[in-house]
Scaffold this motif. Structure first.
Motif, PDB file in Angstrom:
ATOM      1  N   SER A  89     -16.301  -8.760 -11.132  1.00 41.25           N
ATOM      2  CA  SER A  89     -16.295  -8.082  -9.841  1.00 41.25           C
ATOM      3  C   SER A  89     -15.674  -6.701  -9.973  1.00 41.25           C
ATOM      4  CB  SER A  89     -15.556  -8.916  -8.788  1.00 41.25           C
ATOM      5  OG  SER A  89     -14.238  -9.179  -9.188  1.00 41.25           O
ATOM      6  N   LEU A  90     -15.868  -5.927  -8.944  1.00 45.76           N
ATOM      7  CA  LEU A  90     -15.347  -4.565  -8.905  1.00 45.76           C
ATOM      8  C   LEU A  90     -13.980  -4.536  -8.245  1.00 45.76           C
ATOM      9  CD1 LEU A  90     -18.614  -2.799  -7.713  1.00 45.76           C
ATOM     10  CD2 LEU A  90     -17.643  -2.738 -10.022  1.00 45.76           C
ATOM     11  N   ASP A  91     -13.179  -3.584  -8.643  1.00 41.79           N
ATOM     12  CA  ASP A  91     -11.902  -3.353  -7.994  1.00 41.79           C
ATOM     13  C   ASP A  91     -12.185  -2.884  -6.566  1.00 41.79           C
ATOM     14  OD1 ASP A  91      -9.146  -3.158  -7.788  1.00 41.79           O
ATOM     15  OD2 ASP A  91      -9.106  -1.091  -8.512  1.00 41.79           O
ATOM     16  N   ARG A  92     -11.340  -3.303  -5.633  1.00 41.86           N
ATOM     17  CA  ARG A  92     -11.541  -2.939  -4.232  1.00 41.86           C
ATOM     18  C   ARG A  92     -10.270  -2.304  -3.679  1.00 41.86           C
ATOM     19  NH1 ARG A  92     -13.113  -8.132  -5.239  1.00 41.86           N
ATOM     20  NH2 ARG A  92     -15.273  -8.628  -4.803  1.00 41.86           N
ATOM     21  N   GLU A  93     -10.480  -1.394  -2.771  1.00 38.70           N
ATOM     22  CA  GLU A  93      -9.358  -0.877  -1.993  1.00 38.70           C
ATOM     23  C   GLU A  93      -9.819  -0.774  -0.548  1.00 38.70           C
ATOM     24  OE1 GLU A  93      -9.176   3.905  -2.072  1.00 38.70           O
ATOM     25  OE2 GLU A  93      -8.876   2.976  -4.043  1.00 38.70           O
ATOM     26  N   PHE A  94      -8.873  -0.839   0.362  1.00 40.19           N
ATOM     27  CA  PHE A  94      -9.189  -0.745   1.780  1.00 40.19           C
ATOM     28  C   PHE A  94      -8.620   0.551   2.327  1.00 40.19           C
ATOM     29  CE2 PHE A  94      -9.445  -5.192   0.791  1.00 40.19           C
ATOM     30  CZ  PHE A  94     -10.563  -5.602   1.494  1.00 40.19           C
ATOM     31  N   LYS A  95      -9.407   1.184   3.180  1.00 39.45           N
ATOM     32  CA  LYS A  95      -9.003   2.455   3.773  1.00 39.45           C
ATOM     33  C   LYS A  95      -9.348   2.384   5.264  1.00 39.45           C
ATOM     34  CE  LYS A  95      -9.570   6.565   1.505  1.00 39.45           C
ATOM     35  NZ  LYS A  95      -8.209   6.933   1.440  1.00 39.45           N
ATOM     36  N   SER A  96      -8.381   2.747   6.095  1.00 39.14           N
ATOM     37  CA  SER A  96      -8.631   2.811   7.538  1.00 39.14           C
ATOM     38  C   SER A  96      -9.227   4.170   7.863  1.00 39.14           C
ATOM     39  CB  SER A  96      -7.338   2.597   8.318  1.00 39.14           C
ATOM     40  OG  SER A  96      -6.936   1.263   8.207  1.00 39.14           O
ATOM     41  N   LYS A 105     -11.698  -0.419   9.397  1.00 40.81           N
ATOM     42  CA  LYS A 105     -11.278  -0.649   8.011  1.00 40.81           C
ATOM     43  C   LYS A 105     -12.532  -0.664   7.139  1.00 40.81           C
ATOM     44  CE  LYS A 105      -8.319  -3.953   7.220  1.00 40.81           C
ATOM     45  NZ  LYS A 105      -7.789  -5.297   6.961  1.00 40.81           N
ATOM     46  N   CYS A 106     -12.489   0.102   6.053  1.00 41.58           N
ATOM     47  CA  CYS A 106     -13.608   0.158   5.112  1.00 41.58           C
ATOM     48  C   CYS A 106     -13.157  -0.368   3.756  1.00 41.58           C
ATOM     49  CB  CYS A 106     -14.127   1.592   4.962  1.00 41.58           C
ATOM     50  SG  CYS A 106     -15.015   2.180   6.417  1.00 41.58           S
ATOM     51  N   LYS A 107     -14.048  -1.117   3.117  1.00 37.83           N
ATOM     52  CA  LYS A 107     -13.796  -1.643   1.777  1.00 37.83           C
ATOM     53  C   LYS A 107     -14.517  -0.741   0.791  1.00 37.83           C
ATOM     54  CE  LYS A 107     -14.764  -5.923   1.445  1.00 37.83           C
ATOM     55  NZ  LYS A 107     -15.362  -7.241   1.216  1.00 37.83           N
ATOM     56  N   ILE A 108     -13.772  -0.255  -0.191  1.00 37.67           N
ATOM     57  CA  ILE A 108     -14.318   0.661  -1.184  1.00 37.67           C
ATOM     58  C   ILE A 108     -14.298  -0.031  -2.531  1.00 37.67           C
ATOM     59  CG2 ILE A 108     -14.020   2.897  -2.291  1.00 37.67           C
ATOM     60  CD1 ILE A 108     -12.461   3.621   0.412  1.00 37.67           C
ATOM     61  N   ALA A 109     -15.475  -0.201  -3.132  1.00 33.39           N
ATOM     62  CA  ALA A 109     -15.600  -0.863  -4.430  1.00 33.39           C
ATOM     63  C   ALA A 109     -15.784   0.183  -5.508  1.00 33.39           C
ATOM     64  CB  ALA A 109     -16.792  -1.824  -4.416  1.00 33.39           C
ATOM     65  N   LYS A 110     -14.996   0.037  -6.589  1.00 36.78           N
ATOM     66  CA  LYS A 110     -15.011   1.039  -7.658  1.00 36.78           C
ATOM     67  C   LYS A 110     -15.166   0.391  -9.027  1.00 36.78           C
ATOM     68  CE  LYS A 110     -11.849   4.359  -5.515  1.00 36.78           C
ATOM     69  NZ  LYS A 110     -10.605   5.104  -5.732  1.00 36.78           N
ATOM     70  N   LYS A 111     -15.786   1.142  -9.906  1.00 42.25           N
ATOM     71  CA  LYS A 111     -15.773   0.837 -11.332  1.00 42.25           C
ATOM     72  C   LYS A 111     -15.042   1.999 -11.980  1.00 42.25           C
ATOM     73  CE  LYS A 111     -18.468  -0.158 -15.408  1.00 42.25           C
ATOM     74  NZ  LYS A 111     -19.710   0.065 -16.100  1.00 42.25           N
ATOM     75  N   GLY A 112     -13.806   1.743 -12.381  1.00 42.63           N
ATOM     76  CA  GLY A 112     -12.967   2.833 -12.853  1.00 42.63           C
ATOM     77  C   GLY A 112     -12.687   3.762 -11.693  1.00 42.63           C
ATOM     78  N   ASP A 113     -12.985   5.040 -11.858  1.00 42.45           N
ATOM     79  CA  ASP A 113     -12.781   6.027 -10.796  1.00 42.45           C
ATOM     80  C   ASP A 113     -14.034   6.270  -9.962  1.00 42.45           C
ATOM     81  OD1 ASP A 113     -10.155   6.426 -11.519  1.00 42.45           O
ATOM     82  OD2 ASP A 113     -10.630   8.065 -12.897  1.00 42.45           O
ATOM     83  N   LYS A 114     -15.127   5.647 -10.337  1.00 42.50           N
ATOM     84  CA  LYS A 114     -16.403   5.887  -9.660  1.00 42.50           C
ATOM     85  C   LYS A 114     -16.597   4.905  -8.493  1.00 42.50           C
ATOM     86  CE  LYS A 114     -21.331   6.322 -10.472  1.00 42.50           C
ATOM     87  NZ  LYS A 114     -22.426   6.168 -11.408  1.00 42.50           N
TER      88      LYS A 114
END
Length: 154
Positions: A89-96, A105-114
Motif C-alpha cells: 500500500s501507499l503511504d497516506r497523510e490527511f490534510k484538512s 478532510k482529504c487523504k493524500i496517497a504518496k509513493k515517496g515524495d510523489k
C-alpha cells in the motif's frame, strides 16, 4: 519496493446462503469496530443454483479471534476460510482543506515524495452538500481542486 508499505494480512471468508441480507450492514459495522481493514460481499451461486454471498474480511493477524467470533455469532455460517496475503500500500497523510462550503478532510496517497492520489472524505462532503443544498460532486470536486492547488505550493 522501499516506497511501499508491506504487510502480512489475513482474509477471512465464508459462503452464506440462508441469511437475511439486511443484516450484512450490521455485521460489517461490528467488524470495522473490531479493526477490520475492509469488509465486502461477493454474490455467488452455490449448489442447486442457490443464491448466496461470500463475506470477506481483511484483517491484521492480531484481530483474527475477535473477527472469527463476530462472524460465527452474527451469521449462519458453520465454517470460515483463512488466507494469508501480502498487501502493498501507499503511504497516506490527511490534510484538512478549507473550501467555500466548509472544511473537508482529504487523504493524500504518496509513493515517496510523489502524490499518486487524493480523495476527499465522503462523510465531510456529504454533510456539507446537505448543509448548503449543493450537489455532492460539487463539494468533492472543489475539495480536490483546492487540495491539488495547496500541494503545488508546498
Amino acid at each position: 519496493m522501499n516506497d511501499y508499505i508491506i504487510e502480512k494480512l489475513l482474509i477471512l471468508s465464508c459462503n452464506i446462503d440462508d441469511f437475511n441480507p439486511q443484516n450484512y450492514e450490521y455485521i460489517s459495522q461490528k467488524l470495522f469496530e473490531h479493526n477490520a481493514l475492509d469488509v465486502w460481499l461477493t454474490p455467488i451461486y452455490m449448489k442447486k443454483s442457490r443464491s448466496a454471498n461470500t463475506l470477506s474480511v481483511l484483517i491484521r493477524p492480531e484481530d483474527k479471534e475477535n473477527c472469527l467470533d463476530i462472524i460465527f455469532s452474527e451469521t449462519t455460517t458453520l465454517g470460515i476460510r483463512e488466507e494469508i496475503i501480502t498487501r502493498y500500500s501507499l503511504d497516506r497523510e490527511f490534510k484538512s482543506i478549507i473550501t467555500p462550503y466548509g472544511q473537508v478532510k482529504c487523504k493524500i496517497a504518496k509513493k515517496g515524495d510523489k502524490v499518486l492520489n487524493i480523495s476527499a472524505e465522503y462523510e465531510d462532503c456529504k454533510q456539507l452538500a446537505q448543509k448548503h443544498n449543493v450537489p455532492l460532486k460539487t463539494i468533492q470536486q472543489t475539495a480536490l481542486f483546492l487540495a491539488n492547488e495547496e500541494l503545488k505550493h508546498e
